[in-house]
Design a protein around this motif. Structure first.
Motif, mmCIF file in Angstrom:
data_model
loop_
_atom_site.group_PDB
_atom_site.id
_atom_site.type_symbol
_atom_site.label_atom_id
_atom_site.label_comp_id
_atom_site.label_asym_id
_atom_site.label_seq_id
_atom_site.Cartn_x
_atom_site.Cartn_y
_atom_site.Cartn_z
ATOM 1 N N LEU A 267 73.256 31.614 48.672
ATOM 2 C CA LEU A 267 74.020 30.570 47.986
ATOM 3 C C LEU A 267 75.407 31.073 47.582
ATOM 4 O O LEU A 267 76.395 30.329 47.667
ATOM 5 C CB LEU A 267 73.246 30.099 46.755
ATOM 6 N N HIS A 271 78.965 29.483 48.864
ATOM 7 C CA HIS A 271 79.969 29.021 47.905
ATOM 8 C C HIS A 271 81.320 29.696 48.159
ATOM 9 O O HIS A 271 82.377 29.044 48.084
ATOM 10 C CB HIS A 271 79.494 29.309 46.488
ATOM 11 N N THR A 309 68.767 28.591 54.472
ATOM 12 C CA THR A 309 69.575 28.154 53.325
ATOM 13 C C THR A 309 71.068 28.310 53.619
ATOM 14 O O THR A 309 71.871 27.434 53.273
ATOM 15 C CB THR A 309 69.197 28.968 52.085
ATOM 16 N N PHE A 313 73.480 25.017 53.451
ATOM 17 C CA PHE A 313 74.492 24.890 52.404
ATOM 18 C C PHE A 313 75.905 25.129 52.934
ATOM 19 O O PHE A 313 76.868 24.791 52.239
ATOM 20 C CB PHE A 313 74.194 25.867 51.264
ATOM 21 N N MET A 323 72.930 23.997 43.805
ATOM 22 C CA MET A 323 72.439 25.353 44.037
ATOM 23 C C MET A 323 71.495 25.797 42.925
ATOM 24 O O MET A 323 70.476 26.459 43.171
ATOM 25 C CB MET A 323 73.624 26.318 44.157
#
Length: 361
Positions: A267, A271, A309, A313, A323
């Motif tokens: 994650l 980001h 993931t 994402f 998240m």
């Protein structure tokens, strides 16, 4: 060091190091002394000056080794241009020797006395040169130089061809060996396939995955209804997680430490990549799982759902709240796996301890 031990056994237990610097070539010379020697003689200024000069002399001898070696290499190369230059000089002497002698001979009686003396000197030099190097000797030197140059060129060509042939053979052999090794790997190894579960264990897997996803699906429905669809719980990677937790309970990839921290890394990387404005979607979707796979492998927290993931994402832009909700779903999946797996007499989850940062402690 064996040499120092040998010196010590021989009685040389005192030493003095004298540095030297010969045009950038630096080092140190160690002088050994007998411990029973007179200390005043060892510290005498004359003796100190002697070892200072001796150190510089030894350093100069060591420093000259490399220039001598370089000079020998240059001398042995005997480049082709030197032979061409020699050939041009000999041809020039052969072609222009007689016309110059005749021209100087015609004008030797003209001019001032000084010019006549200069002309006489040049004529004497030419006569001496003509006696030393006549046409036959010039052609002989030229023939020898040409033969030597031809032999050197032929030898160089043969050496280059031999080196090229060996290189080609080595490349062919290495390529063939690599291809055969690759084909053997493609045909498969000798490892056995994974065994199948019995009916009871399959039932435990079914119950565990079903209960976990009932909870996660209800949580997703609750979040969507309460936030009017603004937030949601992404279920894709959670399906892969529960499959690992209930089918491979002892595998390192399914342990809570790997499951949680690898998702945090995935994650975080997604980001970060979303903050790069000029990065295209297709490139971001390829870059994210590659970084996650390499990072988790380096940290020892390999977890396949983390790759899913990263792709999910990185494809679309998600908010930090999404998240956090996803990490909450990971925690719920870990909790249900611990509770349900340990109800079975033949299962244990986690298989390691609960020290998440140092699992082997």
């Amino acid at each position: 060091d064996e040499r120092l031990q040998s010196f010590a056994k021989a009685g040389f237990k005192l030493a003095a190091g004298i540095p030297f610097d010969v045009r950038g070539f630096k080092g140190i010379v160690i002088f050994y002394a007998n411990p029973h020697a007179d200390a005043r003689k060892l510290r005498n200024p004359d003796n100190s000056q002697l070892i200072q000069f001796a150190a510089q002399f030894i350093g100069a001898a060591a420093a000259i080794h490399l220039p001598i070696k370089t000079a020998m290499l240059l001398k042995n190369r005997r480049p082709k241009k030197n032979w061409n230059r020699l050939r041009v000089k000999i041809m020039a002497v052969v072609r222009f020797q007689r016309p110059l002698v005749r021209r100087r001979g015609r004008s030797r009686s003209y001019g001032s006395p000084t010019m006549r003396r200069v002309n006489s000197f040049h004529q004497g030099m030419r006569r001496a040169a003509s006696l030393v190097m006549n046409r036959e000797e010039s052609f002989k030197l030229l023939s020898e130089a040409s033969t030597r140059m031809r032999n050197d060129v032929q030898k160089s060509v043969v050496d280059v061809m031999e080196i090229t042939r060996k290189s080609v053979v080595d490349v062919q052999y290495a390529s063939k060996a690599k291809g055969m090794k690759w084909w053997q790997k493609v045909k498969g190894g000798h490892a056995s396939n994974s065994p199948s579960f019995n009916n009871i264990q399959c039932m435990w897997t079914f119950v565990g995955v079903w209960i976990t996803h009932v909870i996660l699906s209800w949580l997703d429905y609750f979040i969507i209804s309460q936030t009017a669809g603004e937030y949601q719980l992404l279920m894709g990677p959670l399906g892969a997680l529960t499959t690992l937790q209930f089918n491979l309970t002892a595998a390192p990839a399914s342990q809570p430490r790997n499951a949680f921290f690898s998702q945090v890394i995935a994650l975080s990387i997604c980001h970060f990549l979303h903050q790069i404005q000029d990065l295209d979607r297709w490139h971001r979707c390829a870059l994210a799982p590659a970084i996650v796979a390499a990072t988790t492998a380096r940290l020892g927290i390999i977890h396949p759902p983390a790759g899913a993931t990263a792709v999910l994402f990185s494809y679309d832009s998600y908010k930090p709240e999404d998240m956090i909700i996803f990490l909450g779903g990971i925690a719920i999946a870990i909790f249900t796996a611990v509770v349900i797996n340990n109800l079975s007499d033949k299962r244990q989850y986690p298989s390691g301890n609960w020290n998440l940062l140092h699992p082997h402690a």
